[in-house]
Motif scaffolding. Structure first.
Motif, PDB file in Angstrom:
ATOM      1  N   LEU A   1       0.831  -1.205   0.000  1.00  0.00           N
ATOM      2  CA  LEU A   1       0.000   0.000   0.000  1.00  0.00           C
ATOM      3  C   LEU A   1       0.867   1.256   0.000  1.00  0.00           C
ATOM      4  O   LEU A   1       0.607   2.197  -0.748  1.00  0.00           O
ATOM      5  N   TRP A   2       1.909   1.277   0.814  1.00  0.00           N
ATOM      6  CA  TRP A   2       2.771   2.457   0.866  1.00  0.00           C
ATOM      7  C   TRP A   2       3.485   2.659  -0.469  1.00  0.00           C
ATOM      8  O   TRP A   2       3.638   3.795  -0.931  1.00  0.00           O
ATOM      9  N   ALA A   3       3.896   1.571  -1.086  1.00  0.00           N
ATOM     10  CA  ALA A   3       4.531   1.678  -2.406  1.00  0.00           C
ATOM     11  C   ALA A   3       3.540   2.220  -3.429  1.00  0.00           C
ATOM     12  O   ALA A   3       3.898   3.062  -4.260  1.00  0.00           O
ATOM     13  N   ALA A   4       2.294   1.778  -3.347  1.00  0.00           N
ATOM     14  CA  ALA A   4       1.265   2.269  -4.271  1.00  0.00           C
ATOM     15  C   ALA A   4       1.035   3.761  -4.073  1.00  0.00           C
ATOM     16  O   ALA A   4       0.861   4.508  -5.052  1.00  0.00           O
ATOM     17  N   LEU A   5       1.040   4.224  -2.838  1.00  0.00           N
ATOM     18  CA  LEU A   5       0.863   5.656  -2.581  1.00  0.00           C
ATOM     19  C   LEU A   5       2.033   6.468  -3.132  1.00  0.00           C
ATOM     20  O   LEU A   5       1.831   7.574  -3.650  1.00  0.00           O
ATOM     21  N   CYS A   6       3.223   5.920  -3.051  1.00  0.00           N
ATOM     22  CA  CYS A   6       4.367   6.602  -3.664  1.00  0.00           C
ATOM     23  C   CYS A   6       4.203   6.666  -5.178  1.00  0.00           C
ATOM     24  O   CYS A   6       4.551   7.682  -5.805  1.00  0.00           O
ATOM     25  N   MET A   7       3.650   5.622  -5.756  1.00  0.00           N
ATOM     26  CA  MET A   7       3.418   5.615  -7.206  1.00  0.00           C
ATOM     27  C   MET A   7       2.362   6.652  -7.588  1.00  0.00           C
ATOM     28  O   MET A   7       2.457   7.267  -8.650  1.00  0.00           O
ATOM     29  N   VAL A   8       1.374   6.860  -6.740  1.00  0.00           N
ATOM     30  CA  VAL A   8       0.381   7.911  -7.004  1.00  0.00           C
ATOM     31  C   VAL A   8       1.083   9.267  -7.081  1.00  0.00           C
ATOM     32  O   VAL A   8       0.786  10.082  -7.959  1.00  0.00           O
ATOM     33  N   GLY A   9       2.030   9.490  -6.188  1.00  0.00           N
ATOM     34  CA  GLY A   9       2.815  10.722  -6.250  1.00  0.00           C
ATOM     35  C   GLY A   9       3.614  10.819  -7.536  1.00  0.00           C
ATOM     36  O   GLY A   9       3.681  11.882  -8.163  1.00  0.00           O
ATOM     37  N   ALA A  10       4.193   9.713  -7.968  1.00  0.00           N
ATOM     38  CA  ALA A  10       4.945   9.704  -9.224  1.00  0.00           C
ATOM     39  C   ALA A  10       4.035  10.034 -10.404  1.00  0.00           C
ATOM     40  O   ALA A  10       4.415  10.798 -11.297  1.00  0.00           O
ATOM     41  N   VAL A  11       2.845   9.477 -10.398  1.00  0.00           N
ATOM     42  CA  VAL A  11       1.886   9.770 -11.473  1.00  0.00           C
ATOM     43  C   VAL A  11       1.528  11.253 -11.470  1.00  0.00           C
ATOM     44  O   VAL A  11       1.489  11.897 -12.519  1.00  0.00           O
ATOM     45  N   PHE A  12       1.282  11.785 -10.285  1.00  0.00           N
ATOM     46  CA  PHE A  12       0.937  13.206 -10.199  1.00  0.00           C
ATOM     47  C   PHE A  12       2.025  14.067 -10.833  1.00  0.00           C
ATOM     48  O   PHE A  12       1.749  14.934 -11.662  1.00  0.00           O
ATOM     49  N   PHE A  13       3.273  13.833 -10.455  1.00  0.00           N
ATOM     50  CA  PHE A  13       4.342  14.675 -10.972  1.00  0.00           C
ATOM     51  C   PHE A  13       4.597  14.428 -12.459  1.00  0.00           C
ATOM     52  O   PHE A  13       4.915  15.365 -13.193  1.00  0.00           O
ATOM     53  N   ALA A  14       4.437  13.198 -12.914  1.00  0.00           N
ATOM     54  CA  ALA A  14       4.670  12.899 -14.330  1.00  0.00           C
ATOM     55  C   ALA A  14       3.600  13.533 -15.213  1.00  0.00           C
ATOM     56  O   ALA A  14       3.867  13.953 -16.335  1.00  0.00           O
ATOM     57  N   PHE A  15       2.364  13.599 -14.716  1.00  0.00           N
ATOM     58  CA  PHE A  15       1.247  14.088 -15.521  1.00  0.00           C
ATOM     59  C   PHE A  15       0.787  15.479 -15.098  1.00  0.00           C
ATOM     60  O   PHE A  15      -0.216  15.970 -15.598  1.00  0.00           O
ATOM     61  N   ARG A  16       1.500  16.114 -14.200  1.00  0.00           N
ATOM     62  CA  ARG A  16       1.115  17.424 -13.688  1.00  0.00           C
ATOM     63  C   ARG A  16       0.928  18.437 -14.808  1.00  0.00           C
ATOM     64  O   ARG A  16      -0.032  19.218 -14.798  1.00  0.00           O
ATOM     65  N   SER A  17       1.805  18.440 -15.790  1.00  0.00           N
ATOM     66  CA  SER A  17       1.700  19.428 -16.877  1.00  0.00           C
ATOM     67  C   SER A  17       0.427  19.226 -17.688  1.00  0.00           C
ATOM     68  O   SER A  17      -0.164  20.191 -18.165  1.00  0.00           O
ATOM     69  N   LYS A  18      -0.028  17.988 -17.827  1.00  0.00           N
ATOM     70  CA  LYS A  18      -1.278  17.731 -18.549  1.00  0.00           C
ATOM     71  C   LYS A  18      -2.504  18.045 -17.691  1.00  0.00           C
ATOM     72  O   LYS A  18      -3.524  18.469 -18.191  1.00  0.00           O
ATOM     73  N   LEU A  19      -2.359  17.836 -16.386  1.00  0.00           N
ATOM     74  CA  LEU A  19      -3.491  18.101 -15.488  1.00  0.00           C
ATOM     75  C   LEU A  19      -3.788  19.572 -15.355  1.00  0.00           C
ATOM     76  O   LEU A  19      -4.939  19.984 -15.220  1.00  0.00           O
ATOM     77  N   PHE A  20      -2.749  20.400 -15.352  1.00  0.00           N
ATOM     78  CA  PHE A  20      -2.934  21.826 -15.112  1.00  0.00           C
ATOM     79  C   PHE A  20      -2.650  22.687 -16.351  1.00  0.00           C
ATOM     80  O   PHE A  20      -2.343  23.850 -16.231  1.00  0.00           O
ATOM     81  N   ALA A  21      -2.760  22.084 -17.515  1.00  0.00           N
ATOM     82  CA  ALA A  21      -2.499  22.831 -18.766  1.00  0.00           C
ATOM     83  C   ALA A  21      -3.714  23.631 -19.194  1.00  0.00           C
ATOM     84  O   ALA A  21      -4.817  23.413 -18.904  1.00  0.00           O
TER      85      ALA A  21
END
Length: 118
Positions: free
Chosen positions: A98-118
């Motif tokens: 679960l903790w690893a999955a939560l870290c991956m959620v953070g990775a997804v956020f930062f990887a896709f941040r430019s598309k989310l807030f474009a």
């Protein structure tokens, strides 16, 4: 565009099932066979994995960067691996998943941040 993303995710999920079976299935299913048999069987299974993964990445590359595709792949890998490791390979549930999955959620956020807030 949504159907490209959905198709990519679908192909990557199915690809990851084959990937995990190819990488780890021999540990329980072919443990009494010579290693060259395990390699051959794993390569044949991995061929199916690649036949699904390559088109998924190729079509999705029009919409995502290589880095975003890699992060997506890693999240899907973890999402597929945990249930398979528990159901097919007899691993015990561990809260660290679960903790690893939560870290991956953070990775997804930062990887896709430019598309989310474009």
């Amino acid at each position: 565009m949504w159907y490209i993303v959905a198709g990519c995710v679908f192909l990557l999920v199915i690809s990851n099932v084959f990937q995990n079976i190819a990488w780890y299935g021999h540990l329980s299913k072919l443990s009494d066979q010579p290693v060259y048999i395990a390699i051959l069987v794993s390569w044949l299974i991995a061929l199916i994995e690649y036949a699904l993964m390559v088109p998924a990445n190729r079509y999705a590359h029009d919409y995502f960067t290589v880095g975003q595709l890699k992060i997506m792949q890693e999240v899907i890998t973890l999402t597929v691996f945990v249930p398979l490791s528990i159901t097919l390979f007899g691993e015990k549930w561990n809260w660290d998943y679960l903790w690893a999955a939560l870290c991956m959620v953070g990775a997804v956020f930062f990887a896709f941040r430019s598309k989310l807030f474009a």
